[in-house]
Design a protein around this motif. Structure first.
Motif, PDB file in Angstrom:
ATOM      1  N   VAL A 132      45.626  33.388  42.051  1.00 57.97           N
ATOM      2  CA  VAL A 132      45.987  34.548  41.166  1.00 57.97           C
ATOM      3  C   VAL A 132      45.159  35.712  41.001  1.00 57.97           C
ATOM      4  O   VAL A 132      43.954  35.746  41.164  1.00 57.97           O
ATOM      5  CB  VAL A 132      45.814  33.589  39.662  1.00 57.97           C
ATOM      6  N   GLY A 133      45.870  36.677  41.071  1.00 56.67           N
ATOM      7  CA  GLY A 133      45.266  38.263  41.133  1.00 56.67           C
ATOM      8  C   GLY A 133      45.700  38.680  39.676  1.00 56.67           C
ATOM      9  O   GLY A 133      45.931  38.007  38.658  1.00 56.67           O
ATOM     10  N   GLU A 134      45.619  39.960  39.433  1.00 55.91           N
ATOM     11  CA  GLU A 134      45.552  40.708  38.185  1.00 55.91           C
ATOM     12  C   GLU A 134      46.898  41.152  37.752  1.00 55.91           C
ATOM     13  O   GLU A 134      47.486  40.565  36.953  1.00 55.91           O
ATOM     14  CB  GLU A 134      44.537  41.842  38.233  1.00 55.91           C
ATOM     15  N   ALA A 135      47.245  42.159  38.537  1.00 58.61           N
ATOM     16  CA  ALA A 135      48.715  42.871  38.274  1.00 58.61           C
ATOM     17  C   ALA A 135      49.100  43.632  39.302  1.00 58.61           C
ATOM     18  O   ALA A 135      48.349  43.913  40.288  1.00 58.61           O
ATOM     19  CB  ALA A 135      48.477  43.882  37.077  1.00 58.61           C
ATOM     20  N   PRO A 136      50.494  43.894  39.595  1.00 57.10           N
ATOM     21  CA  PRO A 136      50.923  44.689  40.747  1.00 57.10           C
ATOM     22  C   PRO A 136      50.114  46.018  40.348  1.00 57.10           C
ATOM     23  O   PRO A 136      50.036  46.707  39.517  1.00 57.10           O
ATOM     24  CB  PRO A 136      52.297  44.737  40.517  1.00 57.10           C
ATOM     25  N   GLY A 137      49.935  46.611  41.771  1.00 55.77           N
ATOM     26  CA  GLY A 137      49.788  47.928  41.731  1.00 55.77           C
ATOM     27  C   GLY A 137      50.905  48.911  42.322  1.00 55.77           C
ATOM     28  O   GLY A 137      51.805  48.284  42.295  1.00 55.77           O
ATOM     29  N   GLU A 138      50.802  50.033  42.635  1.00 55.98           N
ATOM     30  CA  GLU A 138      51.850  50.923  43.189  1.00 55.98           C
ATOM     31  C   GLU A 138      52.700  50.205  44.464  1.00 55.98           C
ATOM     32  O   GLU A 138      53.961  50.387  44.338  1.00 55.98           O
ATOM     33  CB  GLU A 138      51.284  52.230  43.296  1.00 55.98           C
ATOM     34  N   ASN A 139      52.078  49.894  45.239  1.00 56.29           N
ATOM     35  CA  ASN A 139      52.597  49.397  46.716  1.00 56.29           C
ATOM     36  C   ASN A 139      53.532  48.086  46.128  1.00 56.29           C
ATOM     37  O   ASN A 139      54.558  47.940  46.513  1.00 56.29           O
ATOM     38  CB  ASN A 139      51.870  48.837  47.530  1.00 56.29           C
ATOM     39  N   GLU A 140      53.054  47.079  45.019  1.00 52.92           N
ATOM     40  CA  GLU A 140      53.542  45.911  44.770  1.00 52.92           C
ATOM     41  C   GLU A 140      54.839  46.202  43.899  1.00 52.92           C
ATOM     42  O   GLU A 140      55.558  45.572  44.166  1.00 52.92           O
ATOM     43  CB  GLU A 140      52.510  45.132  44.014  1.00 52.92           C
ATOM     44  N   ASP A 141      54.595  47.199  42.941  1.00 47.57           N
ATOM     45  CA  ASP A 141      55.586  47.703  42.273  1.00 47.57           C
ATOM     46  C   ASP A 141      56.818  48.052  43.185  1.00 47.57           C
ATOM     47  O   ASP A 141      58.018  47.658  42.801  1.00 47.57           O
ATOM     48  CB  ASP A 141      55.250  48.687  41.437  1.00 47.57           C
ATOM     49  N   GLU A 145      56.547  42.596  45.796  1.00 44.69           N
ATOM     50  CA  GLU A 145      55.609  41.597  46.103  1.00 44.69           C
ATOM     51  C   GLU A 145      54.027  41.656  45.884  1.00 44.69           C
ATOM     52  O   GLU A 145      53.748  42.957  46.072  1.00 44.69           O
ATOM     53  CB  GLU A 145      56.037  41.218  47.696  1.00 44.69           C
ATOM     54  N   PRO A 146      53.468  40.593  45.589  1.00 43.46           N
ATOM     55  CA  PRO A 146      52.114  40.892  45.353  1.00 43.46           C
ATOM     56  C   PRO A 146      51.262  40.974  46.473  1.00 43.46           C
ATOM     57  O   PRO A 146      51.465  40.607  47.512  1.00 43.46           O
ATOM     58  CB  PRO A 146      51.392  39.521  44.687  1.00 43.46           C
ATOM     59  N   PHE A 147      50.129  41.713  46.287  1.00 42.36           N
ATOM     60  CA  PHE A 147      49.062  42.127  47.265  1.00 42.36           C
ATOM     61  C   PHE A 147      49.652  42.529  48.735  1.00 42.36           C
ATOM     62  O   PHE A 147      49.642  41.795  49.826  1.00 42.36           O
ATOM     63  CB  PHE A 147      48.232  40.590  47.478  1.00 42.36           C
ATOM     64  N   VAL A 148      50.357  43.673  48.657  1.00 42.27           N
ATOM     65  CA  VAL A 148      50.980  44.343  49.921  1.00 42.27           C
ATOM     66  C   VAL A 148      50.025  45.696  50.285  1.00 42.27           C
ATOM     67  O   VAL A 148      50.375  46.038  51.293  1.00 42.27           O
ATOM     68  CB  VAL A 148      52.238  44.533  49.904  1.00 42.27           C
ATOM     69  N   ALA A 173      50.324  34.813  43.099  1.00 45.39           N
ATOM     70  CA  ALA A 173      51.010  35.342  41.782  1.00 45.39           C
ATOM     71  C   ALA A 173      49.892  36.112  40.860  1.00 45.39           C
ATOM     72  O   ALA A 173      48.582  36.019  41.415  1.00 45.39           O
ATOM     73  CB  ALA A 173      51.537  34.353  40.694  1.00 45.39           C
ATOM     74  N   ASN A 174      50.265  37.018  40.044  1.00 48.47           N
ATOM     75  CA  ASN A 174      49.468  37.726  39.315  1.00 48.47           C
ATOM     76  C   ASN A 174      49.797  37.408  37.910  1.00 48.47           C
ATOM     77  O   ASN A 174      50.598  36.586  37.413  1.00 48.47           O
ATOM     78  CB  ASN A 174      49.982  39.145  39.465  1.00 48.47           C
ATOM     79  N   VAL A 175      48.672  37.624  37.010  1.00 53.85           N
ATOM     80  CA  VAL A 175      48.768  37.478  35.772  1.00 53.85           C
ATOM     81  C   VAL A 175      49.774  38.237  34.971  1.00 53.85           C
ATOM     82  O   VAL A 175      50.706  37.842  34.351  1.00 53.85           O
ATOM     83  CB  VAL A 175      47.255  37.828  35.094  1.00 53.85           C
ATOM     84  N   TYR A 257      35.737  37.197  43.376  1.00 51.31           N
ATOM     85  CA  TYR A 257      35.737  38.475  43.418  1.00 51.31           C
ATOM     86  C   TYR A 257      37.221  39.016  43.815  1.00 51.31           C
ATOM     87  O   TYR A 257      37.786  38.365  44.405  1.00 51.31           O
ATOM     88  CB  TYR A 257      34.812  39.248  44.001  1.00 51.31           C
ATOM     89  N   HIS A 258      37.892  39.870  42.928  1.00 49.18           N
ATOM     90  CA  HIS A 258      38.950  40.592  43.178  1.00 49.18           C
ATOM     91  C   HIS A 258      38.983  41.225  44.747  1.00 49.18           C
ATOM     92  O   HIS A 258      37.882  42.000  44.763  1.00 49.18           O
ATOM     93  CB  HIS A 258      39.427  41.531  42.224  1.00 49.18           C
ATOM     94  N   PRO A 259      39.721  41.085  45.482  1.00 47.73           N
ATOM     95  CA  PRO A 259      39.841  42.034  46.729  1.00 47.73           C
ATOM     96  C   PRO A 259      39.620  43.163  46.593  1.00 47.73           C
ATOM     97  O   PRO A 259      38.841  43.930  47.575  1.00 47.73           O
ATOM     98  CB  PRO A 259      41.230  41.842  47.463  1.00 47.73           C
TER      99      PRO A 259
HETATM  100  N1  URA Z   1      45.916  43.577  42.750  1.00 49.60           N
HETATM  101  C1  URA Z   1      46.410  42.513  42.296  1.00 49.60           C
HETATM  102  O1  URA Z   1      45.800  41.941  41.618  1.00 49.60           O
HETATM  103  N2  URA Z   1      47.688  41.966  42.545  1.00 49.60           N
HETATM  104  C2  URA Z   1      48.422  42.649  43.456  1.00 49.60           C
HETATM  105  O2  URA Z   1      49.501  42.088  43.546  1.00 49.60           O
HETATM  106  C3  URA Z   1      47.984  43.961  44.044  1.00 49.60           C
HETATM  107  C4  URA Z   1      46.882  44.139  43.643  1.00 49.60           C
END
Ligand code: URA
Length: 287
Positions: A132-141, A145-148, A173-175, A257-259
């Protein structure tokens, strides 16, 4: 003071190469079967394999689905009712049409998640790992897809280092399912609106373990089980086994920690590796 010098893992050449790519040095005993990769010398101090100290599991708090009147005027609408009864496709559809907070105005795509899908009806764990991550960023938006992006590449490397990949026995997934503008931090009311979707994802996936990456994931997952979790720094909660209650099970949660943070703070990668090792240890002991 004694340090634990070994990961306890039988790392193969590919995994060691992956760790090198992450700039993580792991002590390996000399062995005649050494494959000629440079032998790292620094030790990674790992937490002693912890006897689990289960905390009293408490359910994630219910969040009212009502949308404030001002929000309704701004073109928003309440989350659909009955999220806790939805199957996976219905839940994904609900997220893609969600207009419960202002993030729907600026998103290009919702980002539901990626990985191994649950079968219905599920009576046993459907994935080993939920990240579980935080939220999509620009690439993910853009990709839906999360974390791309860059953080995602590091996450993929971390998964590969423990023999996993994002499509096999893992779900990510993200929060938040929508990108906050200019990658600002999620607002509490956005987290409150989105958490029921994550909670239902957890119920349907029934993961054997959850890796909470970063403060927002930690807060969302442990809000009900760790008193005043929002006031605690992440460093205080990592290195321990926490739990969140889902569908009658206490699911182990490891905080790390978050990547994106790791990319800015390279020395902390060793701690993230220790967290992964702790999570692996929990997985191995899982029934
Ligand atoms: N950081 C996040 O927490 N989630 C993503 O999908 C991308 C970056």
């Amino acid at each position: 003071m004694s340090m634990t010098p070994s990961t306890g893992l039988n790392l193969d050449a590919r995994q060691r190469a992956m760790l090198q790519a992450m700039h993580i040095k792991v002590w390996q005993p000399d062995s005649p079967a050494d494959d000629g990769l440079a032998t790292p010398t620094a030790l990674v101090a790992l937490p002693a394999p912890a006897a689990p100290l289960p905390r009293v599991p408490v359910s994630l708090p219910a969040v009212p689905s009502s949308t404030p009147p001002a929000a309704a005027q701004a073109g928003l609408s309440p989350r659909p009712d009955g999220i806790d009864q939805m199957d996976w496709p219905t839940l994904a559809q609900a997220v893609s049409g969600c207009r419960a907070c202002g993030l729907c105005e600026s998103r290009k795509n919702t980002v539901f998640g990626v990985g191994q899908l649950p079968v219905a009806p599920a009576t046993s764990p459907q994935v080993d790992w939920l990240i579980v991550g935080e939220a999509p960023g620009e690439n993910e938006d853009l990709a839906g897809e999360p974390f791309v992006g860059q953080a995602g590449k590091l996450l993929d490397n971390m998964l590969r280092a423990i023999g996993l990949d994002r499509h096999n026995k893992v779900y990510i997934a993200n929060v938040l399912k929508c990108r906050p503008p200019v990658n600002r931090n999620p607002e509490p009311h956005e987290v409150a609106q989105c958490t029921p979707y994550l909670r239902r994802q957890i119920e349907l996936l029934q993961p054997k373990i959850i890796l909470a990456m970063g403060r927002f994931a930690m807060n969302a997952l442990l809000d009900a089980s760790v008193p005043e979790v929002h006031k605690l720094p992440l460093g205080k909660l990592r290195g321990q086994i926490h739990h969140c209650q889902s569908a009658g099970r206490a699911v182990p949660v490891i905080v790390t920690y978050h990547p994106a943070y790791l990319l800015r703070n390279l020395p902390e990668k060793a701690k993230a590796w220790a967290d992964l090792c702790l999570a692996l240890d929990v997985m191995r002991r899982a029934p």
